[in-house]
Scaffold this motif. Structure first.
Motif, mmCIF file in Angstrom:
data_model
loop_
_atom_site.group_PDB
_atom_site.id
_atom_site.type_symbol
_atom_site.label_atom_id
_atom_site.label_comp_id
_atom_site.label_asym_id
_atom_site.label_seq_id
_atom_site.Cartn_x
_atom_site.Cartn_y
_atom_site.Cartn_z
ATOM 1 N N PRO A 34 18.442 -39.784 -46.705
ATOM 2 C CA PRO A 34 18.254 -38.325 -46.641
ATOM 3 C C PRO A 34 17.018 -37.845 -47.375
ATOM 4 O O PRO A 34 16.572 -36.715 -47.160
ATOM 5 N N VAL A 35 16.432 -38.679 -48.230
ATOM 6 C CA VAL A 35 15.251 -38.271 -48.990
ATOM 7 C C VAL A 35 14.101 -37.898 -48.055
ATOM 8 O O VAL A 35 13.319 -36.984 -48.345
ATOM 9 N N TYR A 36 13.981 -38.585 -46.916
ATOM 10 C CA TYR A 36 12.920 -38.244 -45.968
ATOM 11 C C TYR A 36 13.100 -36.815 -45.453
ATOM 12 O O TYR A 36 12.114 -36.071 -45.301
ATOM 13 N N ASN A 37 14.338 -36.425 -45.182
ATOM 14 C CA ASN A 37 14.597 -35.045 -44.754
ATOM 15 C C ASN A 37 14.279 -34.053 -45.859
ATOM 16 O O ASN A 37 13.681 -33.002 -45.613
ATOM 17 N N TYR A 38 14.683 -34.377 -47.080
ATOM 18 C CA TYR A 38 14.457 -33.455 -48.195
ATOM 19 C C TYR A 38 12.969 -33.240 -48.442
ATOM 20 O O TYR A 38 12.534 -32.110 -48.715
ATOM 21 N N LEU A 45 8.590 -25.715 -46.292
ATOM 22 C CA LEU A 45 8.812 -24.470 -47.037
ATOM 23 C C LEU A 45 7.598 -24.090 -47.872
ATOM 24 O O LEU A 45 7.385 -22.908 -48.170
ATOM 25 N N ALA A 46 6.775 -25.084 -48.253
ATOM 26 C CA ALA A 46 5.534 -24.809 -48.989
ATOM 27 C C ALA A 46 4.374 -24.512 -48.052
ATOM 28 O O ALA A 46 3.253 -24.290 -48.510
ATOM 29 N N GLY A 47 4.635 -24.534 -46.718
ATOM 30 C CA GLY A 47 3.577 -24.266 -45.759
ATOM 31 C C GLY A 47 2.660 -25.451 -45.530
ATOM 32 O O GLY A 47 1.519 -25.277 -45.083
ATOM 33 N N GLU A 48 3.143 -26.652 -45.809
ATOM 34 C CA GLU A 48 2.338 -27.864 -45.651
ATOM 35 C C GLU A 48 2.962 -28.789 -44.619
ATOM 36 O O GLU A 48 4.185 -28.898 -44.520
ATOM 37 N N ALA A 49 2.093 -29.477 -43.874
ATOM 38 C CA ALA A 49 2.572 -30.495 -42.949
ATOM 39 C C ALA A 49 2.821 -31.779 -43.721
ATOM 40 O O ALA A 49 1.973 -32.202 -44.512
ATOM 41 N N PRO A 50 3.967 -32.415 -43.550
ATOM 42 C CA PRO A 50 4.203 -33.696 -44.222
ATOM 43 C C PRO A 50 3.335 -34.786 -43.615
ATOM 44 O O PRO A 50 3.137 -34.825 -42.400
ATOM 45 N N VAL A 82 13.303 -30.153 -55.891
ATOM 46 C CA VAL A 82 12.182 -30.990 -56.325
ATOM 47 C C VAL A 82 12.591 -31.836 -57.526
ATOM 48 O O VAL A 82 12.354 -33.050 -57.567
ATOM 49 N N ARG A 83 13.230 -31.187 -58.503
ATOM 50 C CA ARG A 83 13.663 -31.925 -59.694
ATOM 51 C C ARG A 83 14.758 -32.934 -59.358
ATOM 52 O O ARG A 83 14.815 -34.019 -59.950
ATOM 53 N N ARG A 84 15.619 -32.597 -58.405
ATOM 54 C CA ARG A 84 16.705 -33.514 -58.037
ATOM 55 C C ARG A 84 16.152 -34.775 -57.367
ATOM 56 O O ARG A 84 16.654 -35.876 -57.590
ATOM 57 N N ILE A 85 15.119 -34.626 -56.550
ATOM 58 C CA ILE A 85 14.506 -35.796 -55.921
ATOM 59 C C ILE A 85 13.839 -36.672 -56.976
ATOM 60 O O ILE A 85 13.932 -37.907 -56.939
ATOM 61 N N GLU A 86 13.178 -36.053 -57.934
ATOM 62 C CA GLU A 86 12.560 -36.830 -59.017
ATOM 63 C C GLU A 86 13.610 -37.619 -59.790
ATOM 64 O O GLU A 86 13.405 -38.784 -60.129
ATOM 65 N N ASP A 436 22.301 -27.892 -44.921
ATOM 66 C CA ASP A 436 22.230 -29.051 -45.804
ATOM 67 C C ASP A 436 22.113 -28.600 -47.256
ATOM 68 O O ASP A 436 21.145 -27.911 -47.625
ATOM 69 N N VAL A 437 23.100 -28.952 -48.065
ATOM 70 C CA VAL A 437 23.005 -28.802 -49.519
ATOM 71 C C VAL A 437 22.672 -30.189 -50.051
ATOM 72 O O VAL A 437 23.554 -31.056 -50.102
ATOM 73 N N PRO A 438 21.419 -30.454 -50.387
ATOM 74 C CA PRO A 438 20.985 -31.825 -50.668
ATOM 75 C C PRO A 438 21.833 -32.539 -51.702
ATOM 76 O O PRO A 438 22.226 -31.958 -52.720
ATOM 77 N N PHE A 439 22.158 -33.787 -51.376
ATOM 78 C CA PHE A 439 22.949 -34.685 -52.211
ATOM 79 C C PHE A 439 24.390 -34.219 -52.397
ATOM 80 O O PHE A 439 25.113 -34.771 -53.212
#
Length: 531
Positions: A34-38, A45-50, A82-86, A436-439
């Protein structure tokens, strides 16, 4: 000798850089995480293309992508993610540690149940998805790290084999007899070297390129276990990778992939592949060249049993984020395309079919309460001869047999397209809404309408060969004996803690055409990690 030279060069690149790298995690993140989705949520949401990824990607690569995002463009409600992924990438306390070596094992047990009124009406892709989502009864993942830059990993499961797990009569993940057990374990394993800008993996598992709901058109995770070597050089805006997949001792597919992010709202990837029916060919280990320029189909490969020894594939993948929360994406793949000039000048060109496929979609992502809401509209189209070359040895599909299988299926090959799991001769459109509520929690509902001809499935079964007449070459999608499927699927997952999770799904399918029937299905599973 060639393989030894390749390993020596990769180690020479990796090891010196380990002295200057600040932080690195050598174990790759497997496709389906799921990290790829997150990460995609945060980018959009930041206006950037992954940056278009090629999984499995190293955790160092994913962290570099995360840290490159301008968090000032994010709403405060996204910052905890962001902090949860870290923290997800923070190393767990290992089971054993000694002189820089760390051993960690996180076994789990799971039970799943499935009920279906008539699973025979499902497509091959549906069965592949069911098998992939079915958890093993017992999983024994091993993670052995040496320092910060090398690791050995493997997952030894007790689970049903493919034929037993995809049977229309399968109702549980528990092998009910000895011939239902998967004896080809491990299905995921490898050795990995990595630092802050590169990684090298020799492994077994799934592979995929790009992000879509229907699966990649170029290289998807439809094949449940491929043996591969993967070299990657990466930064937040550039990525170069070379993947070599061994389909048989004398059959190798070479993929190279260049992803560039020229603007914060645009990401583009060019990909090329050659399927060589012979021993390892050093030329195709050069990621900076153009495989097609080798004209390998003219070479005399000594181990090839076919007149044509090389199959080709080209891919283009684009992601664009025109504004925060909105993402458009597209994928194009081609094996053969005959121009009017070629058809008029070269003998036999008239019976070479155009092998083309494309996928396009729009995704809207927004924060909603404590989670993320994702809405997707996606369409897919493939011609009847996509992934199919002049002979099976250079066509783009994998095949394997199981050591143990029910009903004498040990002699039957499991054949799966290396590209999109729907394969050739398919047109599909789908809509999906996901909360999706991540994790912690996810709930999705989707509707898909698919029209599929029989050319792809008949080719894999040996009932169709490469065209020899113009009429065969110009057939269109859907070809003969087509079916039409309407499928509604509701899926949910819930993580009650770091150790306990559950999932469930409800599906309904209606099929018309050469087969007219319907299927209602229910499934549920519970998984408990033992540490």
């Amino acid at each position: 000798m060639k393989l030894r030279l390749v390993l020596t060069l990769c180690c020479a690149i990796m090891v010196p850089s380990s002295f200057i790298a600040q932080q690195s995690y050598p174990v790759p993140e497997q496709p389906g995480s799921p990290v790829y989705n997150y990460l995609r949520y945060i980018h959009v949401l930041a206006g950037e293309a992954p940056l278009i990824h090629h999984a499995p990607a190293s955790r160092a690569e994913l962290l570099s992508s995360l840290h490159a995002i301008d968090t000032g463009m994010l709403d405060n409600s996204v910052l905890p993610l962001v902090r949860r992924i870290e923290s997800y990438f923070t190393e767990r306390v290992p089971l054993l540690a000694s002189n820089g070596a760390r051993l960690d094992i996180r076994p789990s047990v799971a039970l799943s149940f499935r009920y279906s009124t008539d699973a025979d009406v499902l497509l091959e892709k549906d069965f592949s998805d069911i098998y992939r989502q079915q958890p093993p009864v017992f999983s024994f993942p091993l993670d052995l790290r040496f320092g910060s830059y090398s690791a050995v990993y493997a997952d030894f499961p007790v689970q049903k084999g493919y034929w037993a797990g995809t049977s229309a009569h399968s109702w549980t993940n528990v092998p009910l007899s000895a011939d239902e057990c998967d004896m080809n374990a491990p299905d995921t394993a490898g050795i990995s070297l990595g630092n802050s800008w590169s990684s090298f993996v020799i492994g077994r598992g799934r592979l995929t390129t790009g992000e879509s709901v229907s699966g990649s058109m170029f290289l998807s995770d439809a094949s449940d276990r491929l043996d591969f070597a993967l070299l990657t050089l990466f930064s937040p805006r550039f990525r170069v990778s070379l993947t070599t997949v061994e389909l048989a001792p004398s059959r190798f597919v070479y993929y190279h992939h260049l992803a560039i992010k020229p603007f914060r709202f645009l990401s583009v990837a060019l990909a090329e592949a050659s399927n060589v029916n012979s021993s390892l060919d050093l030329r195709y280990l050069n990621p900076a060249t153009v495989f097609h320029s080798f004209a390998g189909w003219r070479d005399d490969y000594p181990l090839s049993s076919e007149s044509d020894s090389v199959g080709s594939q080209f891919g283009l993948i684009v992601d664009v984020v025109p504004r925060s929360g909105w993402r458009g994406y597209g994928q194009f793949v081609m094996n053969q395309f005959q121009t009017p000039y070629e058809r008029s000048r070269f003998e036999g060109a008239q019976v070479i079919p155009d092998s083309l496929g494309a996928l396009a979609g729009i995704e809207h992502i927004r924060t909603f309460r404590s989670g993320i809401l994702s809405c997707v509209l996606e369409g897919l189209y493939s011609t009847p001869w996509l992934y199919i070359m002049s002979n099976p040895e250079i066509s783009f599909f994998s095949s394997r047999r199981e050591l143990v299988a029910p009903d004498g299926k040990t002699t039957e090959y499991i054949r799966t397209w290396l590209g999109n799991g729907y394969g050739p001769d398919t047109a599909s459109i789908m809509m999906r809404v996901l909360y999706d509520v991540p994790f912690a929690f996810s709930l999705s509902g989707s509707y898909r309408f698919t029209v599929q001809g029989s050319n792809g499935t008949r080719y894999l079964s040996g009932d169709v060969t490469y065209p020899t007449t113009v009429d065969e070459a110009v057939i269109s999608t859907p070809s003969a004996d087509s079916i039409r499927q309407h499928r509604i699927l509701i899926e949910g997952t819930r993580a009650f803690s770091d150790r306990l999770e559950a999932s469930a799904s409800v599906g309904y399918s209606i099929v018309t055409g050469t087969v007219s029937d319907s299927d209602f299905s229910l499934s549920a599973s519970v998984r408990r990690h033992l540490r």
